[in-house]
Design a protein around this motif. Structure first.
Motif, PDB file in Angstrom:
ATOM      1  N   LEU A  92     -54.320  41.750   5.788  1.00 30.95           N
ATOM      2  CA  LEU A  92     -54.166  42.775   4.792  1.00 30.95           C
ATOM      3  C   LEU A  92     -54.562  42.063   3.374  1.00 30.95           C
ATOM      4  O   LEU A  92     -54.679  42.893   2.202  1.00 30.95           O
ATOM      5  CB  LEU A  92     -52.880  43.406   4.795  1.00 30.95           C
ATOM      6  N   LEU A  93     -54.375  40.825   3.362  1.00 33.21           N
ATOM      7  CA  LEU A  93     -54.726  40.171   1.767  1.00 33.21           C
ATOM      8  C   LEU A  93     -55.872  39.347   1.783  1.00 33.21           C
ATOM      9  O   LEU A  93     -56.391  39.392   0.615  1.00 33.21           O
ATOM     10  CB  LEU A  93     -53.421  39.114   1.969  1.00 33.21           C
ATOM     11  N   LEU A  94     -56.354  38.839   2.703  1.00 34.74           N
ATOM     12  CA  LEU A  94     -57.556  38.079   2.713  1.00 34.74           C
ATOM     13  C   LEU A  94     -58.718  38.819   2.108  1.00 34.74           C
ATOM     14  O   LEU A  94     -59.080  39.935   2.546  1.00 34.74           O
ATOM     15  CB  LEU A  94     -57.896  37.446   4.149  1.00 34.74           C
ATOM     16  N   GLY A  95     -59.371  38.425   1.229  1.00 30.84           N
ATOM     17  CA  GLY A  95     -60.408  39.083   0.376  1.00 30.84           C
ATOM     18  C   GLY A  95     -60.192  39.938  -0.729  1.00 30.84           C
ATOM     19  O   GLY A  95     -61.101  40.840  -1.043  1.00 30.84           O
ATOM     20  N   LYS A  96     -58.859  40.244  -0.647  1.00 27.49           N
ATOM     21  CA  LYS A  96     -58.729  41.243  -1.916  1.00 27.49           C
ATOM     22  C   LYS A  96     -57.829  40.643  -3.035  1.00 27.49           C
ATOM     23  O   LYS A  96     -57.518  39.298  -3.153  1.00 27.49           O
ATOM     24  CB  LYS A  96     -57.476  42.218  -1.125  1.00 27.49           C
TER      25      LYS A  96
END
Length: 599
Positions: free
Chosen positions: A290-294
């Motif tokens: 849910l965090l990667l790339g954000k």
């Protein structure tokens, strides 16, 4: 690839066709030139022969001269099968086998006459308007003793030559067509031989481009195409090895990241989360997917971390801070921020290390409390001994009974001090695992009976009933001295914190019988004062006392239960406590029946 094969075949056929056509035209032209050159030489010889055999008359422009040469021209035409023309030096025609001399133009400008005027054998090919055909003209200057000085010109139609050339060209065209068909067949075979391995090489290259590095070119050729196939196979081998090395390194890196005790969080130059490991997910209570790339702003629920990350990104410098967070329980986290730069000083992002130091700080606090407690525990008996000894030395006590009482107190406090130091040293050795256990079969009933025999006087003083229900045949593998120390501490505490007329009991039963992990569960219970619920989590801490006044009056050091817990863990067992205030306590131990062999 079929289109390529067709194109290659057409190109080869086109090249062969052009070559054959060019060869045919060249051969026809050479044949024509050779034939005409032969005619020219033959006609030149005939002119020279006429020069030596013909009787010439003066060409003075008289009608008799023109009539003579006209008649001679007609006779010679029958003999040479060529048109014969006699021309004066000034270009005036004085006799011709086909036309009247008077009707013919001056020939001084004709190409063959111009060449002949220079002493050469002049020749020319041009279309004759008289007979409507291409003609070959050959002329030569002739000078005779009889007074003739002019030119003899022979001319011949090239229709026969062109007809022969046409027939030859037709025959040659037929032969070339047959050769062209053969060349087309050979070209197709050559194109197929070239493109078929290229088709295979292309197919393998496409498979490699789709990450199928097991694809190989199966060719047994030693030419350039075979070398190309070997080069493709070599490239695939190299890529396969490099990919394996990359995957191994990636797996190793992922394994390292996954098993690190600290959390890793990487924020790239665009302020997006590029990397997060398992420990960071646990600390943050957030899934990495849910965090990667954000954006790192997704970390807002962890206010302290978000604030630290924001500060690190702004400063692009090394940072280190320890902060207390509540998520929901209180935690102490150590934050480290490291800027990442390439060799060319280009900024790649920030790397953050998250370390949960809650347990470390708790242990430091416990160590600090331990030192304070040891100092306090040592100071109390020492102060008592020193105070009573000073009183006796000052001679202020004259009564023998009082003196004896003071000496007894000094002795008791010295004994307590000795036990305290002994327990501290014992606990230190146990915690550092410097006491090897000597495993041997121990009969549990005899062990408990011996302990009861030692503690019975203290129990009788308080009218405490001590019972157990342990079968004779029950054995356990363990260190008998350490087991005795465990139960001695537990039973001593039970007697100390049980009121007069109470009960102390030991029960034992086998659990997981017949399984791989057979254990004996011991329950040491009493009907004492009990332990408040808030104190249960800390009951096994060093120097922790529920009732400090009662503990000191009973002579306890506050280290007994801590020693018990460490000895139980050395036996690969567990211990827990259940208690209610005013009803009593139960200490439950689970110890392995047998221990695996250890080198």
């Amino acid at each position: 690839m079929k289109t390529f094969r067709t194109r290659l075949t057409l190109i080869l056929m086109g090249l062969v066709g052009i070559s054959m056509l060019a060869s045919g035209i060249t051969m026809a032209q050479l044949f024509k030139d050779s034939h005409i050159r032969a005619l020219e030489e033959n006609m030149a010889r005939e002119i020279k022969l006429l020069e030596s055999t013909l009787h010439f008359v003066p060409a003075d422009g008289k009608a008799e001269a023109k009539t003579y040469y006209t008649e001679q021209a007609k006779k010679l035409e029958k003999m040479t099968d060529s048109r014969v023309t006699f021309i004066n030096l000034d270009g005036t025609v004085i006799g011709d086998s086909d036309m009247a001399a008077e009707e013919m133009d001056n020939h001084s400008h004709r190409k063959e006459i111009v060449s002949a005027s220079k002493g050469e054998v002049g020749s020319a090919i041009r279309f004759s308007d008289t007979i409507g055909e291409n003609m070959l003209y050959v002329a030569h200057r002739v000078t005779s003793k009889e007074g003739f000085d002019g030119y003899i010109r022979l001319s011949m139609s090239l229709a026969a030559v062109e007809k022969g050339l046409k027939q030859g060209f037709l025959l040659m065209s037929g032969g070339l067509l047959i050769l062209f068909l053969l060349a087309a067949l050979i070209s197709y075979r050559v194109a197929t031989g070239l493109t078929k391995p290229l088709v295979q090489i292309t197919r393998v290259a496409n498979r490699i481009s789709k990450l199928d590095y097991d694809a190989r070119v199966r060719l047994r050729r030693r030419d350039e195409i075979g070398q190309l196939g070997q080069a493709i196979n070599g490239m695939a081998d190299s890529l396969q090895q490099q990919l394996k090395r990359i995957r191994d390194n990636e797996d190793l890196m992922q394994s390292v990241l996954a098993n690190m005790t600290g959390g890793i969080l990487m924020v790239d130059a665009s302020s997006k989360v590029a990397l997060i490991n398992r420990e960071a997910e646990r600390i943050l209570h957030m899934k990495g997917d849910l965090l990667l790339g954000k954006s790192y702003h997704e970390l807002k629920r962890n206010f302290e971390l978000h604030k630290f990350v924001e500060e690190g990104i702004e400063r692009k410098d090394f940072l280190r801070e320890e902060r207390t967070v509540y998520d929901p329980e209180e935690k102490i986290l150590m934050f480290d921020g490291v800027p990442m730069f390439e060799d060319d000083d280009s900024y790649r992002g920030m790397l953050f290390l998250l370390q949960d130091v809650t347990d470390i700080r708790r242990l430091e606090r416990m160590r600090s409390e331990f030192v304070a407690n040891v100092s306090h525990e040592l100071k109390t008996p020492i102060a008592a001994v020193k105070g009573f000894a000073e009183t006796l030395l000052a001679g202020g006590v004259k009564d023998e009974e009082t003196t004896r009482s003071f000496l007894q107190i000094i002795y008791d406090e010295g004994d307590r001090l000795n036990r305290l130091i002994g327990d501290i040293l014992e606990l230190s050795k146990i915690e550092s695992k410097r006491i090897p256990l000597e495993y041997a079969p121990v009969q549990i009933k005899d062990l408990i009976d011996n302990i009861y025999e030692v503690l019975l006087p203290a129990a009788k003083k308080k009218s405490i009933v001590m019972t157990h229900d342990i079968p004779e045949h029950l054995f356990i593998e363990g260190d008998e001295d350490r087991l005795q120390q465990i139960f001695m501490n537990l039973l001593s505490n039970a007697i100390s914190y049980t009121q007069e007329g109470g009960r102390v009991r030991v029960d034992a039963e086998i659990i997981n019988e017949g399984g791989e992990e057979e254990q004996i569960r011991f329950t040491v219970s009493d009907t004492g004062i009990g332990i408040p619920k808030k104190d249960l989590p800390r009951i096994f801490e060093r120097f922790y006392r529920v009732d400090k006044a009662r503990s000191r009056s009973s002579g306890g050091t506050g280290l007994g239960l801590s020693i018990v817990k460490h000895l139980v863990e050395l036996h690969h067992g567990t211990i827990r406590v259940e208690s209610r205030v005013g009803e009593g306590s139960s200490f439950i131990l689970e110890l392995p029946l047998m221990h695996p062999f250890e080198n």
